[in-house]
Scaffold this motif. Structure first.
Motif, short mmCIF file in Angstrom:
data_model
loop_
_atom_site.label_atom_id
_atom_site.label_comp_id
_atom_site.label_asym_id
_atom_site.label_seq_id
_atom_site.Cartn_x
_atom_site.Cartn_y
_atom_site.Cartn_z
N GLY A 1 32.82 45.53 33.04
CA GLY A 1 32.52 46.95 33.00
C GLY A 1 33.04 47.69 34.22
O GLY A 1 33.42 47.07 35.21
N PRO A 2 33.04 49.03 34.13
CA PRO A 2 33.45 49.82 35.30
C PRO A 2 32.51 49.54 36.46
O PRO A 2 31.29 49.61 36.30
CB PRO A 2 33.32 51.28 34.83
N GLY A 3 33.06 49.16 37.62
CA GLY A 3 32.22 48.88 38.78
C GLY A 3 31.69 47.46 38.83
O GLY A 3 30.90 47.13 39.72
N ALA A 4 32.11 46.61 37.92
CA ALA A 4 31.63 45.22 37.92
C ALA A 4 32.12 44.45 39.15
O ALA A 4 31.58 43.40 39.48
CB ALA A 4 32.05 44.52 36.64
N GLY A 5 33.16 44.97 39.78
CA GLY A 5 33.68 44.31 40.99
C GLY A 5 35.01 43.60 40.77
O GLY A 5 35.42 42.76 41.58
N ASN B 1 25.60 52.53 39.22
CA ASN B 1 25.22 52.83 40.62
C ASN B 1 26.37 52.54 41.58
O ASN B 1 26.62 53.29 42.52
CB ASN B 1 23.98 52.03 41.02
N ARG B 2 27.07 51.44 41.34
CA ARG B 2 28.18 51.09 42.24
C ARG B 2 29.29 52.15 42.18
O ARG B 2 29.85 52.53 43.20
CB ARG B 2 28.76 49.73 41.86
N CYS B 3 29.59 52.59 40.97
CA CYS B 3 30.68 53.59 40.83
C CYS B 3 30.27 54.92 41.44
O CYS B 3 31.09 55.60 42.07
CB CYS B 3 31.07 53.77 39.36
N ARG C 1 25.62 39.68 41.54
CA ARG C 1 25.23 39.09 42.82
C ARG C 1 26.01 39.75 43.95
O ARG C 1 27.01 40.44 43.72
CB ARG C 1 25.52 37.58 42.81
N PRO C 2 25.60 39.50 45.22
CA PRO C 2 26.38 40.05 46.34
C PRO C 2 27.83 39.56 46.34
O PRO C 2 28.13 38.48 45.80
CB PRO C 2 25.63 39.53 47.57
N VAL C 3 28.69 40.32 46.98
CA VAL C 3 30.14 40.08 46.92
C VAL C 3 30.50 38.63 47.29
O VAL C 3 31.29 37.98 46.57
CB VAL C 3 30.89 41.06 47.86
N GLU D 1 28.73 35.92 47.16
CA GLU D 1 28.25 34.94 46.17
C GLU D 1 29.13 34.96 44.92
O GLU D 1 29.46 33.92 44.36
CB GLU D 1 26.80 35.22 45.80
N VAL D 2 29.50 36.17 44.49
CA VAL D 2 30.39 36.27 43.32
C VAL D 2 31.71 35.57 43.64
O VAL D 2 32.26 34.82 42.83
CB VAL D 2 30.64 37.75 42.94
N CYS D 3 32.17 35.78 44.85
CA CYS D 3 33.46 35.21 45.26
C CYS D 3 33.41 33.68 45.24
O CYS D 3 34.35 33.03 44.80
CB CYS D 3 33.81 35.74 46.65
N1 LIG Z 1 29.11 42.20 44.17
C1 LIG Z 1 29.02 43.46 44.62
N2 LIG Z 1 27.87 43.91 45.14
C2 LIG Z 1 27.75 45.19 45.57
N3 LIG Z 1 28.76 46.09 45.54
C3 LIG Z 1 29.93 45.69 45.02
C4 LIG Z 1 30.12 44.37 44.54
N4 LIG Z 1 31.39 44.25 44.09
C5 LIG Z 1 31.96 45.46 44.27
N5 LIG Z 1 31.11 46.32 44.84
C6 LIG Z 1 31.34 47.73 45.15
O1 LIG Z 1 31.22 48.43 43.90
C7 LIG Z 1 32.26 49.38 43.75
C8 LIG Z 1 33.11 49.04 42.54
O2 LIG Z 1 33.79 47.83 42.81
P1 LIG Z 1 35.26 47.60 42.24
O3 LIG Z 1 36.10 48.79 42.49
O4 LIG Z 1 35.73 46.29 42.74
O5 LIG Z 1 34.91 47.50 40.68
P2 LIG Z 1 35.89 47.50 39.44
O6 LIG Z 1 35.29 46.58 38.43
O7 LIG Z 1 37.29 47.21 39.84
O8 LIG Z 1 35.71 49.01 38.99
P3 LIG Z 1 36.65 49.93 38.06
O9 LIG Z 1 36.82 49.25 36.75
O10 LIG Z 1 35.84 51.17 37.94
O11 LIG Z 1 37.93 50.16 38.79
C9 LIG Z 1 33.05 49.37 45.07
O12 LIG Z 1 32.58 50.40 45.89
C10 LIG Z 1 32.73 47.99 45.66
O13 LIG Z 1 32.77 48.01 47.07
#
Ligand SMILES: Nc1ncnc2c1ncn2[C@@H]1O[C@H](COP(=O)(O)OP(=O)(O)OP(=O)(O)O)[C@@H](O)[C@H]1O
Ligand SMILES: Nc1ccn([C@H]2C[C@H](O)[C@@H](COP(=O)(O)O)O2)c(=O)n1
Length: 226
Positions: free
Chosen positions: A35-39, A153-155, A204-206, A208-210
Motif C-alpha cells: 500500500g501507499p506508505g507501506a515503506g 498516517n505515514r503518508c 514494524r519499525p524500519v 525490524e522490517v529490514c
Molecule cells: N517501518 C516504518 N516505520 C515507520 N515509518 C516508516 C517505516 N517505513 C517507512 N516509513 C516512513 O513512512 C513514509 C512512507 O515510506 P515510503 O516512502 O518508503 O513508503 P512507500 O511504500 O514507498 O510509499 P509510496 O507508495 O506512497 O511511495 C516515509 O516518510 C518513511 O520515512
C-alpha cells in the motif's frame, strides 16, 4: 551481535556468493508491492546500499517525467497521481524499460532491479508481460503488508514533513488506498497463486522490517547455491 553487524555480514556474503549465480544478460526483476506508505521505497533504498540492487520506483519515474517542461504526458500523469488512479502502462513500462536499458548500457553487470510500485493493476501486468515478458526474468514479488491506517498516517506525516507530493493528502490517499485494494491486491493474489510472493510485515519499525527483508532475500538466493 548487533543488527548492523548481521546486516553487513549478510550483505557481504549475498553480494559475493548469492547474486552471481543468477546473473544473466536479461535484467533480473524483483517487483515490490504494498500500500501507499507501506515503506517500499525506504526498504528498497537500504537494499540498494548494501546488496547492490538498482532501485527503480515507477512512481518516481512518473513524477520525473511529469516534471519535464516539454513532456507530452505530464498533465495526464499528474491527473492520475492526484486522483489516485493508475497511469496507462505504455507510459510506465516505457519509462522502466528505458531506465533498465540505460543502466545496463553503462554496466552490463548492473542487471538486478527492484521495480518498486509495479505492476499495480491488470493493465500494468498485461503491458509488462507483452513488452518485457521475454526480455526479463521476474524472480519474485516482495509484498510489504501494512495496516491501512498506519499507511495513511505515514503518508500524511511524510506530507507534513515537506515531501512536496501532490498525493500526500487525505483525499488522494483515500483514493490511492481504494485503488490498491481494487486493482493491486488482485495482482498480488495472481503472483501468490504462482508462489512468487514473499510477504513481509511492514508495520514494524524500519530496522525490524529490514532484517526480515534480508532473511527473505538470503533464503531466496540460497536456493541457487545448493
Ligand atoms: N517501518 C516504518 N516505520 C515507520 N515509518 C516508516 C517505516 N517505513 C517507512 N516509513 C516512513 O513512512 C513514509 C512512507 O515510506 P515510503 O516512502 O518508503 O513508503 P512507500 O511504500 O514507498 O510509499 P509510496 O507508495 O506512497 O511511495 C516515509 O516518510 C518513511 O520515512
Ligand atoms: N505503476 C504505477 C506506479 C505509480 N503510479 C502513479 C499513481 C500512484 O498513486 C503514484 C505514486 O506512486 P508511488 O510513489 O506511491 O509508488 O504514481 C502509477 O500510475 N502506476
Amino acid at each position: 551481535m548487533c543488527l548492523r553487524s548481521i546486516f553487513q555480514i549478510a550483505s557481504r556474503r549475498f553480494r559475493t556468493t548469492l547474486v552471481n549465480p543468477v546473473m544473466s544478460s536479461k535484467p533480473n526483476v524483483v517487483f515490490v508491492l504494498g500500500g501507499p506508505g507501506a515503506g517500499k521505497g525506504t526498504q528498497c533504498e537500504r537494499i540498494v546500499k548494501d546488496f547492490g540492487y538498482i532501485h527503480l520506483s515507477a512512481g518516481e519515474l512518473l513524477r520525473a517525467e511529469r516534471n519535464k517542461p516539454n513532456s507530452e504526458v505530464g498533465a495526464l500523469i499528474e491527473k492520475h497521481i492526484t486522483e489516485g488512479t493508475i497511469v496507462p502502462v505504455k507510459i510506465t513500462c516505457g519509462l522502466l524499460a528505458q531506465a533498465m536499458v540505460e543502466t545496463m548500457a553503462v554496466d552490463a553487470n548492473k542487471n538486478n532491479f527492484l521495480v518498486d510500485g509495479f505492476p499495480r493493476n491488470k493493465d500494468n501486468l498485461d503491458g509488462w508481460n507483452s513488452e518485457m515478458g521475454d526480455k526479463s526474468n521476474v524472480r519474485f514479488v516482495l509484498f510489504f503488508d501494512c495496516d491501512e491506517q498506519v499507511c495513511m498516517n505515514r503518508c500524511l506525516a511524510r506530507g507534513q514533513a515537506g515531501s512536496g507530493r501532490s498525493d500526500d493528502n487525505v483525499d488522494s490517499l483515500k483514493k490511492r488506498i481504494q485503488t490498491y485494494h481494487d486493482s493491486t491486491m488482485p495482482i498480488i493474489d495472481y503472483y501468490n497463486q504462482q508462489k512468487l510472493v514473499r510477504q513481509i510485515n511492514a508495520g514494524r519499525p524500519v530496522d525490524e522490517v529490514c532484517l526480515v527483508l534480508i532473511i527473505v532475500l538470503y533464503t531466496y538466493y540460497c536456493h541457487f547455491t545448493v
